[in-house]
Every structure is written in C-alpha cells, then in structure tokens.
Design an enzyme around this catalytic site. Structure first.
Site, mmCIF file in Angstrom:
data_model
loop_
_atom_site.group_PDB
_atom_site.id
_atom_site.type_symbol
_atom_site.label_atom_id
_atom_site.label_comp_id
_atom_site.label_asym_id
_atom_site.label_seq_id
_atom_site.Cartn_x
_atom_site.Cartn_y
_atom_site.Cartn_z
ATOM 1 N N ARG B 258 -2.777 2.877 -1.821
ATOM 2 C CA ARG B 258 -2.508 4.210 -2.372
ATOM 3 C C ARG B 258 -2.885 5.222 -1.311
ATOM 4 O O ARG B 258 -4.066 5.481 -1.078
ATOM 5 C CB ARG B 258 -3.336 4.422 -3.649
ATOM 6 C CG ARG B 258 -2.867 5.577 -4.526
ATOM 7 C CD ARG B 258 -3.850 5.866 -5.648
ATOM 8 N NE ARG B 258 -4.935 6.751 -5.197
ATOM 9 C CZ ARG B 258 -6.086 6.905 -5.843
ATOM 10 N NH1 ARG B 258 -6.335 6.209 -6.946
ATOM 11 N NH2 ARG B 258 -7.013 7.732 -5.381
ATOM 12 N N HIS B 262 -5.025 10.114 -6.494
ATOM 13 C CA HIS B 262 -4.305 9.536 -7.628
ATOM 14 C C HIS B 262 -3.074 10.366 -7.976
ATOM 15 O O HIS B 262 -1.990 9.833 -8.196
ATOM 16 C CB HIS B 262 -5.224 9.438 -8.849
ATOM 17 C CG HIS B 262 -4.510 9.022 -10.089
ATOM 18 N ND1 HIS B 262 -4.051 7.734 -10.271
ATOM 19 C CD2 HIS B 262 -4.119 9.724 -11.172
ATOM 20 C CE1 HIS B 262 -3.428 7.666 -11.429
ATOM 21 N NE2 HIS B 262 -3.446 8.854 -11.992
ATOM 22 N N TYR B 271 -14.703 10.151 -4.392
ATOM 23 C CA TYR B 271 -15.067 8.764 -4.695
ATOM 24 C C TYR B 271 -14.653 7.747 -3.621
ATOM 25 O O TYR B 271 -15.026 6.584 -3.693
ATOM 26 C CB TYR B 271 -14.491 8.337 -6.051
ATOM 27 C CG TYR B 271 -12.985 8.561 -6.167
ATOM 28 C CD1 TYR B 271 -12.083 7.654 -5.624
ATOM 29 C CD2 TYR B 271 -12.494 9.688 -6.820
ATOM 30 C CE1 TYR B 271 -10.712 7.853 -5.732
ATOM 31 C CE2 TYR B 271 -11.111 9.902 -6.924
ATOM 32 C CZ TYR B 271 -10.233 8.983 -6.376
ATOM 33 O OH TYR B 271 -8.878 9.184 -6.490
HETATM 34 C C1 LIG Z 1 -4.032 4.239 -22.096
HETATM 35 C C2 LIG Z 1 -4.296 5.166 -20.955
HETATM 36 N N1 LIG Z 1 -5.571 5.473 -20.644
HETATM 37 C C3 LIG Z 1 -5.850 6.304 -19.619
HETATM 38 C C4 LIG Z 1 -4.839 6.872 -18.875
HETATM 39 C C5 LIG Z 1 -5.153 7.855 -17.717
HETATM 40 N N2 LIG Z 1 -4.756 7.219 -16.452
HETATM 41 C C6 LIG Z 1 -3.564 7.485 -15.865
HETATM 42 S S1 LIG Z 1 -3.316 6.508 -14.520
HETATM 43 C C7 LIG Z 1 -4.824 5.773 -14.666
HETATM 44 C C8 LIG Z 1 -5.252 4.727 -13.683
HETATM 45 C C9 LIG Z 1 -4.239 3.627 -13.566
HETATM 46 O O1 LIG Z 1 -4.651 2.744 -12.561
HETATM 47 P P1 LIG Z 1 -3.700 1.558 -12.143
HETATM 48 O O2 LIG Z 1 -3.232 0.836 -13.353
HETATM 49 O O3 LIG Z 1 -4.401 0.730 -11.131
HETATM 50 O O4 LIG Z 1 -2.412 2.247 -11.537
HETATM 51 P P2 LIG Z 1 -2.361 3.117 -10.174
HETATM 52 O O5 LIG Z 1 -2.411 4.565 -10.581
HETATM 53 O O6 LIG Z 1 -3.526 2.715 -9.318
HETATM 54 O O7 LIG Z 1 -1.051 2.753 -9.545
HETATM 55 C C10 LIG Z 1 -5.508 6.272 -15.775
HETATM 56 C C11 LIG Z 1 -6.867 5.853 -16.187
HETATM 57 C C12 LIG Z 1 -3.507 6.533 -19.242
HETATM 58 N N3 LIG Z 1 -2.448 7.038 -18.588
HETATM 59 N N4 LIG Z 1 -3.282 5.680 -20.281
#
Ligand SMILES: Cc1ncc(C[n+]2csc(CCOP(=O)(O)OP(=O)(O)O)c2C)c(N)n1
Ligand SMILES: Cc1ncc(C[n+]2csc(CCOP(=O)(O)OP(=O)(O)O)c2C)c(N)n1
Ligand SMILES: [Mg+2]
Ligand SMILES: [Mg+2]
Lengths: 328, 340, 328, 340
Positions: B258, B262, B271
C-alpha cells in the site's frame, strides 16, 4: 375454494411457484430432508432436487448473502431463516446490502429475494424462539415487510413477494401455522403488497392489528358488540411496509377512535409509526387519544407458562382498552 | 498445492513463466496498470486541490489486479471488487471518464450516479457487481452469483476481491465454507498489503499467510507475489480453470504494498515510519514490469512513450469531462428506492 | 470551566475515567497508534498500554462479543465501532446478548459495557459513513441509548455510561466532533442517563430533537422569534432510551404544539415513539397535530453535495414547519 | 501437534493412558456421566408425559464432557456451555434439583428462574456463564472472559463448548482469530456428533475434522475420541496447561454421537435411518467406560450398584422437588430488565 391451514397455504404456494418458475429456489437450514423444522417445505427436495431446495450450512449471513448474489445473477431466491430470533447475524446483509442495492446503484441492480421466517410467541419458545422484532426491518427504506395471518393472504402475498423486484421480509406466525385454518382461492390467487384489509367493519372505534393479535382483537371486538359496547372496525395491516395509509386514515376519519394492537413491545414498534401517522394526517378527526397495546416492555418473552401468558396481550386486555376508548 | 506453507513466503508457483500471454497482451497489461496509476495520482491532485472530497488508492496493487484480470473473461465472468480495485475494474471495461465522474459525484457516473463514495466500482452491463462499504459482504454475494451459474449449468466464474484485514470478518468464513460445501465456481482474491488502516498483519491474525485459511474449508490456498502480474496471472488462471471444471473455489492471496495512506482521510505517519512507505515505492511493480518488458523485448521505448501519451490524454480528457459534467439534480434524491 | 470541542470532551473523559478505574478498557479498530480514525483516543495507548487500549482485528461481532465476556469477568469495557454504519454484524451480540443478559439470567449476571460509535451525516460520508439508525437500538428493552450533542453532556453521559450496570450505546455525531464547542465543568461532571434538557424555554410550541438537528432547530426557533413568530421551547432529548417522559409531557402541556426533528428518516424513527407517547399521555393538551421532520425516506444519505444537502433537514425546512404549526 | 490430520481420524493422542487420575476420580467421572444420563432419560419421560414442554439431550456426549471437565478447575475456571452440556455443568456444580427446576420452569431455577428454555445452564456462583439460543455467540464471550483474566494477570481459563455445525458461524471465526491474536487463555471445545439437526457433516463443511480449522488461526487443533473420557481428559488437560502457561488458545474436537433426535421437537426418522441411531447406542460410552473400570479393577460391581442407587435417589428427589415447586409469580415478568 379449499380450506387450508396457514402452513399449508404457504407450503402449497411455494410448490406452485417453484413449478411455474425455474428461477425460484429455496435455501436455508434443514429445508431439505427435514422439510424445515416446521415442515413448511415438506417433500419439496424430493420434487425439486437439492439444486433448488438447498440445505445450507448453519450460517445466516451466508444464507442471505448468497441469496442476494444469486438474485443479482438471475434467480428468485427464497431464503428461510429458521427462527426470526436468529436473523440478527444476517442484518448486515439484509439492511446494508439487500435493502440498499437498488438505491446505491441508481437502479442499475435490484435484489428480488424473499426472506421467509417464523416469528411470534405463545408456544413456549422463550426469549429466542418467540421474538417479534419486525420494527427493526420496517424502518428500513428499500425493504418491504409483510405479515399475513390468514391462509389466503399468506398465499397471495407470498406470490407477490416472490415476483416483487425488491427484497421482501415474509413473516409467518409460528403459532398461527396450525392454529389458523381458512379458505384459500385456487390457482394463482394474488394479494398486492401494501394493502391492508378491513376484516370487520364498524363505526365507533378502529382496531389496527396484524399477526395473532388480529384474532385476539377480533374476538375482543365481537365480545364488546355482543354486550352492546359499540361497533368496532378491525383492520389487518397485512403489509407492515409499505403501510396502507389510505385504508388506515379512512377508518380513523370514520370512527375517530383508534386502538393499535401487536405482539411486539410498544416502544418503537410498528404501532408507534401508525400512531404518529394518524396524529399527523387525521388529528382533526380524533375523538380520543390513539392507544397502543403491545407485548410487555421486557427484553423478550419468558419460557415458563405464567410469565409467557403475562407477556402477551389477549382478548381481555384488548377488551379492557376498548372500553376505556369507548368511554371517551 | 493446497497451502502457501508448501512454498517459501511470497514466492509464486511459476514466477519464471509468463503463461500463454502474447506480447500484445503483455503490453495491454502494462498499459492498464499505468492507466490505473495515472488516474489514481490525478485523483490525489484533485483531492489536494479541494475538488474531490475523498480518494482511496490502488497504488501498489495494480500488478496483482491486472494479472488476475487477464485470467478472467470480462463480459462473461463476474467481478465483485472492493475499493482498491480500480485497475481490474478498468480491465473489465470501466472507463477513465466513468471513474472521474464517480470521483466528483457527477451526473452520469455509471457506478451510482454520485450516490456512493468514490471507488465503489459497479456496472451491470460490465458484470461488475455493486458493493457497499462494510468489508467482506461481497464474498457471500460472489458465492451466490456462482450458485446461480452452477444451477443453470453455466461455466461462468465469480471473482471477488478483499483485503487481508477483511478476512477476519465472519462473512469471509461463512462465504468460503458455503462455496466449498457447494463446490461453487468462485475465486476469492485477497490483496494482502499488510495493513488494515493502521493495524499491521501481526495484530490482525496469528498466521504468516492468509492462504493458510483455505485449509479450514478444504479448498486450495495459494500465495503469490502480487508485484509480478504474470505470477498472479498464472495462479489465478489455475484457480479459474478449477472453478470452470466444477472443482470448486480457490483462495488466492497476492502479496502487495500500500503505497499511500489508507485513504485521503488518513495520515499513515502516525503508525508507520515514513521510510517504510518510501521503501515500498522503491520496489514499484509498475516500474519493474515496464523495465522487464523492455528488457525482454516485449515493449520498445517507442511503445512506452506512446502508452504514456495515450494515458496522459485519457486522464486529462476524463478529468475535464467530469469537471464539466453537471451534478445530479436534487430531485433525484428519492428515485430508485423501490422498483414498484 | 474549560471550553472544549465535542471530541475533546469525549477524549478527556475517556482518559480521566481510565486513570480513575483500572477496570475500564478501550477496544476497537485503529484505537491504538492511530488514536481512532477521528482521533478520539489520541495518545491513549501511549499512556495506558496495549493491554488496556486494544487494537482489535477487523471484526465487529468479536469486538462486542469479547467486550461482553470481559464485562462478565469484572471489567468495564468500552467498545468502539468505527462507524455506526458498520455495527450491523454485531447486532446479534448487542441485541440478543448484551441487552438480554440481565433479564435471561434473572439478574444473576449483568453486562456493563459501553458501545461508542460515530453516527450521522453531512460530511460526504455517503450511504455507509452517515447513518442514523438509532431506532433499531432504542426499541430494545435492556439497552440504553444516549446521543449527547453538547460537550458537557458528552462528558457527563459518558461517565454515567461507563459506570452504568447495563449496556449503553453512546452515539457521537461525527459532524459535531469539531463543529460544536462549549463549556465543560471540571472534575467529574456527571449527567444522569434518562434526563432530557430544556435548552431554550418558550411558550407557544415545543421542538423535541437531538444530535446536530438540535442546533438546526435552535437556529430555526431563534430566527422565528426574531421576526416575532412566537416563543419556541427547544428540548434536547440527550437520552433516547429511556426517554424523559416527564420533561417531554410537561413541555407539551405548556405549549400544546409539538415538532419533532431528527436526522434519521421518519418512518419508525425515535420521533414516532415520542409522537405516539404524546398522543397517549397528553392528547387533551394538544392544539395541533404532533409533527415530525426527518431525513429523506430513502435507504441512506447519498454522497454528492446536492443530494446530501437535499437529504438533511435544516434551519429552513424546520422553520417552515414551525410556521405551519404556529398557524394552527 | 497442530492438526488432527497429523493423526488418523478420531484417535486420541495418548489413548492408552488415563493421565494422573486416581481411581476415586475415575469413579466420580463415571458417576457424573451416569447421573447426566439418568437425568436426561427422566426429562424425556416427563416430556412424553406432557409435563415438560421441551427437552434437548446430552445422551452420547457425556464421556466427552466429563473427561473435559476433569481437566478444568471448577470454582476457578469459567465454563461457557451450550445446550447439550448437562454433564459438564453437573461437574461444575449444578445440581439435579437445579436441572429439574429449569426443565419445568419453576421458581428457584438458578439458571434463569424459568425465563429461558431448559438446557441454558448458567450460574454466576459456579462460573457457568449465561448463554443464549443463537449458536456460537458464547465463543467471543469466552475470548472476553479470558481477556479480562489475562489483563489482571490471573491464570484462569475460559472453556467454551459448541457443536460442529455451529463452527460455520461467523462468530466462531472471529472468536478464534481474536483469541489467537491476543494469545488468550481459552479452550474451544467442539462436540462433533456429525449432525446439525438434519444436516449431516458433509453438507456443513468440506473437511474431515473441525480441528483442521485451527490452522487458519495459527493455533493447535486436536481431534479426540469423545467416547473415551480419559482420551478427552488428556487432550483437554494439555490445552488447559497451554492456556495457563500463556501460550494461547486450542481448538479441541471430540467425536461424539447424538443418541436422540435433535430435541423433543424433532423426529430424526425423517433424515437418518433408524438403524443408524440404534448402531450409535450399541457403542454407548457410558456402558463402555463402566465395563472398562470394572475390568481394570477401578470399580467393583458393588460400587456400581451403589452409584446407580445414589443416582436413582437423586433423580427421583429432583423430579419430586421440581414438581412440587411453585411457578414464578406473573409479577416477576418485569423484573431485571435494567439494574437501575
Ligand atoms: C465492517 C467494516 N468495519 C470497518 C470498516 C472501516 N474500514 C474501512 S477499510 C478498513 C481496513 C481494511 O483493511 P484490509 O481489509 O486489509 O484492506 P486494505 O484497505 O488494506 O486494502 C476498515 C477497518 C469497514 N469498511 N467495514
Ligand atoms: C444462529 C442460529 N441459527 C439456527 C439455530 C437453530 N438450531 C439450533 S441447534 C441447531 C443445530 C446445531 O448443530 P451443532 O452445532 O452441530 O450442534 P448439535 O445440536 O449437533 O450438538 C440449529 C440449526 C440456532 N439455535 N442459532
Ligand atoms: Mg490490508
Ligand atoms: Mg452436531
């Protein structure tokens, strides 16, 4: 016209629609060889095979999620949740997904699923086999909710639900399954979603109800009339969302007095919306406060007989409220 | 091969091969990766300029997405993407203009006509299935899409993507189990960038590779180097064949990076050390793939220049087109709640 | 008295209570080094360590389920759900577990958890970062729900929630976090759960509201008064369950006219219960229908500016309703 | 040993040993198994006689439950049971009278005072944590109970049970992952009887053993013969030691048989051949354990008679006691909704 139990009307309609339309499938826990824990889908896997009558793993979110996906790829899935009380872990799929798919895609996609589930108490099901939490779903725009309690309405609304382009929560009162028997018109009887029914007309007051409480309400109304306590109109909402505003307001404008009765607790129940609607739209016609009767304001229905009985409204408690209303 | 543990971490099964891909296809691969990057970078500029309220990036994931995309049949197969899937959505037919319209919430945005946040790629025509923001909900949908295909006897495949952190959701478990029990034609693709917003892999799960989770469902699990589009193509092609054969689902984990925070609402300096973000970019899959194609004589410097030029035109055109597009009329608010 | 932003009042109270009571822990997604996506828990992991400030895996049902378990073993957990829109997959743990533990065990167990979550829209959060679905939770007996919008109330209600013996859903309006600044009393200010506050007294009509709409309502009331349109009383419910029936009815009996305003859609919203309560308990005092204003009756708030703006009630739409009400 | 696949199906790790159990303890083991069976059979009689609206059985699970129970420290460790856990709940201190009071929904039922269905075993005093009917919700609770113990530096263990079908729930996945990431002192015990009401194992999951799911969380997974209480004791004792050492959770699967229909509301002849149910009973763990203890000289025919006699007295006393107990007064309906 054949006479059927509520459960027979649902069972027969499922079979009829699956015969007529290949796109209709049924999926859920124990819906196959067991025919469902209440036998609503008895003998269906034998006729339609296990590609169209699917015993799923014990996972409600996957049941609804997979039904949604199947509907997006051309099927008309009917998903059974074994008890309404176990639908919670599927709420994300129902409220955030199914109900929002048409809106969020600006109409590009839609989600024609039916979620069938037994609800309601009075069968010693205790806290987790008795719930009436329909208000969680009726507040959700994008979702439709029906709760037929007469066999003909169950058959007619199930047909409408299966062919509706939007997700429909189809509530089956488990105590009514084998307690309610009535006539059901043959071949393809349809009842439109969103239309209430005046089950009994009257002029002095209106009872608005649905589910098993509709029958308690009818009994209370008749009892009051027999002792000359006034003529009571009784409306079966049948559809909880959309609500049949027209039928409700017409009756209120005629009688000027309203008692709303349901098995769910009062706070935030369907009755709250109906009451608020009436004050907004028919205030000038009201001769008395809109009254509500509901299940006890406790987390859920207890198991043991005396507490279960104390939880539920009944003909007597409804009758008493009617007399209070008449006295206004 | 039924688990990444059969192989050293992050090493693809046949990293040396490029599969049956023509040079033309390889150049297309690169062009789609580069277009995604170009659009993504433009989106950040628009965000910093105050024109776009929100941006979430595919930067660092392009190679994995495009490699996977080439193993699928757009128009026939279904894509159930998540918010980082710009590159594979472009491969499925979404245009630069579509993307910019949705970024700015303008009339004509085919994904939602401005209703959803950007990066919720969707188009019924392109078989890109509408998704929500709650993570992992698309996994059971993919199982359902595959169920319908199987019931009708079609050999369509459902391909769905998510991040590694999202594999901790109950829906991941329920979807993979359901798909395996019914042996459905679906591929679960995890883009593992090691972070769930600020939460590192070690605080998300106590395993080295997400692909180890496949064992719990009795399906193959693979880990591939997501910076190598050909390795990803190879692994996904095998999973897709398996699905078409009727041999059920596969869990494919692509190890990616990444590059950005985010999202535009995040500041990753809180972090993760700045140098980590920089190190990641030092190993940019897009630059490496370009160099490789040149080195292997698949693509000439000339062709690179042409590609960069085409992309510049597309990105500028899309930006201008979206900037000049009107907003949806407020009266649209209440449309499409119900069909009838 | 210090002046603080809403988010500062919450942040400071969390730290204060964690210093005072070792049993208090905070758990959720990104609450550690990130300090939460809104920075509500900024710098807390540095002070309290990662045994008491826990970055959880991305799994809402486990966050709430583990908080419940920890509360049954002596802790006072505060669970953060990153956005209210993502609480659905935890609904089984909240509604079937936390809310029913005391009742189902006949008081043998109880579940003292706080669930903190940012809700509400107007920040370009679209369908899934803007929701106001509090009515799903207010209908649940056994659960308490609060939605403070003034910093002092946030501090005082958070303290009450942490030390309450029952599960409390603590709603934080994300637009209010940095938009609302006000005075907060020092050391240990407490606001009891279940008490509304008359934010502005008046005699001609009552606005009942909460959340960001309370501020829109105040502005509308003041604007109307300035042009001599009448004196408007404005009540901030603060607690959505239990409701402060007394304060509500007192005001209604004084003014005889009521407008209920919230950001959530009207159908089945908190306003429906408040309206139904008023007709039942204060019908005789009403000079006009109880009116409700809510968010648009669509599945959720759209992203793009013009649609988001069209979704939300505002000072103008509230003012227009007030004038209608005054005209009765 | 991190997966059952390391071992042939259903064979315990050290089946020949009985661990450090005294003859006295072994006789207690048998007595608790027999008491559970005696109570369970009486419950069915009361159901058939119309006195008990609902019964759900532990018959066939007793050996697994009591074997596990002896590896724990009642009074110190927490039990988060499910509806079949009569035998282990008795081991934790629930009495025959408690059980019958809850069966008949009578005043004084310590589990809920008649509010819950029978078989929702609960007692704060005994550290048996109240549970609901929706399956698998107790698994995250167990992780939380263990989290609190770990935060306070106690070496308490949380022991939670569920059926194999319930491991398909999202809460199973989320709980095991959470417990592993935080290395919590919890043991997840799956009583695998091969059926989820009418759904056989093959339609529930595409793996041979539930213990294979442990790999997805980086924790040990064990499968033991649940008809051998000593084998179960040995496997659970090891998991409990691991938890007390601070080395995190274990998934223990005990292979058991469901002798009865799912519950008194079920009729299993619709979905499983009568002879299957009969064959299962032919291999009754209670009878086998009794024979073994006699054969090994741990228990005399005399002592068996004494045990059977004590149980008969207890079951009769409990039945009579519960029959004569009053129902809760209707006024109790609205108590204990909130504490204040
Ligand atoms: C059910 C839910 N809880 C919390 C969130 C907030 N949120 C959005 S993206 C994310 C992290 C996702 O991490 P990952 O699955 O590793 O995907 P990445 O963004 O790293 O590609 C969170 C906690 C959400 N979208 N849906
Ligand atoms: C969430 C949920 N869905 C459905 C049910 C209905 N139900 C009760 S027990 C059961 C089967 C459980 O099977 P398993 O986990 O194998 O346990 P067993 O009864 O075999 O011991 C089902 C489907 C439930 N209690 N909870
Ligand atoms: Mg990630
Ligand atoms: Mg089982």
């Amino acid at each position: 016209m054949a006479t059927k139990l509520l459960i027979e009307a649902i069972h027969d309609t499922l079979i009829d629609e699956m015969r007529k339309d290949e796109r209709v499938i049924l999926m859920g826990e124990d819906v196959g060889a067991r025919g469902g824990v209440f036998r609503v889908s008895a003998d269906m896997i034998e006729e339609f095979g296990d590609m169209r009558v699917i015993d799923t793993p014990l996972a409600e979110s996957a049941i609804i999620g997979a039904a949604i996906g199947a509907s997006l790829n051309g099927l008309l899935p009917i998903a059974e949740i074994q008890f309404f009380d176990f639908i919670h872990s599927a709420m994300n799929q129902i409220l955030n997904e199914a109900a929002k798919i048409r809106y969020r895609s600006n109409g590009d996609f839609h989600c024609p699923i039916v979620i069938r589930t037994p609800y309601g108490g009075g069968v010693h099901g205790a806290l987790y086999h008795s719930q009436s939490i329909e208000a969680i779903f009726t507040r959700e725009p994008g979702l439709k909710v029906v709760a037929p309690i007469f066999p003909a309405d169950a058959a007619g609304l199930l047909r409408s639900a299966i062919h509706d382009g939007d997700p429909v929560l189809f509530l089956e009162h488990k105590k009514g399954y084998r307690a309610i028997r009535d006539e059901v018109p043959e071949n393809g009887h349809v009842v439109p979603i969103g239309k209430a029914r005046v089950v009994k007309s009257g002029s002095d007051a209106t009872i608005i109800s649905y589910g098993m409480m509709l029958h308690e309400s009818l009994a209370a109304a008749r009892a009051l009339e027999e002792k000359g306590g006034g003529s009571i109109e009784v409306i079966d909402l049948r559809s909880l969302r959309p609500l049949d505003t027209e039928t409700i307001l017409e009756s209120v404008m005629k009688t000027g007095k309203v008692l709303i009765v349901h098995e769910a607790n009062r706070f935030g129940g369907v009755g709250a919306e109906v009451s608020a609607l009436i004050s907004e739209e028919a205030f000038a016609w009201l001769d008395a406060p809109v009254m509500r009767i509901g299940g006890a304001e406790v987390p859920a229905m207890p198991y043991t007989k005396p507490l279960e009985a104390a939880y539920l409204p009944n003909q007597q408690t409804i009758g008493a409220a009617l007399e209070k209303l008449a006295a206004f | 091969m039924t688990s990444s543990t059969a192989r050293p971490a992050g090493v693809a099964e046949r990293p040396d091969q490029r599969g049956p891909l023509s040079n033309e296809q390889l150049r297309q691969m690169y062009e789609t990766m580069a277009l995604a990057r170009g659009l993504d970078e433009r989106m950040w500029l628009l965000n910093r300029a105050g024109q776009a309220a929100f941006v979430i990036s595919c930067q660092g994931h392009e190679a994995a997405q495009v490699g996977a995309g080439f193993a699928l049949q757009p128009g026939k197969d279904f894509l159930l993407p998540y918010y980082r899937d710009l590159a594979i959505s472009l491969h499925f037919g979404l245009t630069a203009r579509d993307v910019m319209l949705s970024l700015l919430g303008k009339q004509g945005d085919p994904t939602s006509n401005g209703r959803q946040m950007p990066a919720h790629y969707s188009s019924r025509k392109l078989k890109i299935v509408t998704g929500s923001s709650p993570v992992a909900t698309q996994l059971p949908h993919a199982a359902g899409v595959a169920l319908a295909a199987k019931i009708r006897g079609e050999d369509t495949v459902a391909f769905t993507c998510t991040g590694e952190g999202s594999t901790n959701q109950g829906d991941f478990h329920e979807a993979l189990n359901f798909a395996s029990v019914r042996q459905l034609p679906v591929v679960f693709f995890v883009e593992n960038n090691g972070w769930a917003i600020s939460v590192p892999m070690a605080k998300q799960m106590n395993i080295a590779h997400v692909s180890e989770r496949a064992a719990g469902y009795g399906i193959p699990g693979v880990t591939v180097d997501g910076s190598d589009p050909i390795a990803v193509y190879t692994a996904v092609a095998e999973a897709v064949e398996r699905a078409r054969r009727g041999d059920g689902p596969t869990l494919v984990e692509a190890l990616v990076a990444r590059f950005t925070a985010h999202s535009s609402d995040d500041d990753d300096r809180m972090y993760r050390p700045l140098n980590q973000a920089q190190e990641l970019r030092a190993n940019d899959p897009n630059l490496r793939f370009r160099a490789r194609l040149i080195e292997e004589g698949v693509m000439s410097e000339e062709q690179v220049k042409e590609i960069e030029a085409r992309i510049k035109v597309q990105v500028n055109d899309a930006t201008e087109f979206a900037e000049n597009a009107p907003y949806p009329d407020p009266s649209e608010l209440t449309l499409h709640v119900y069909g009838s």
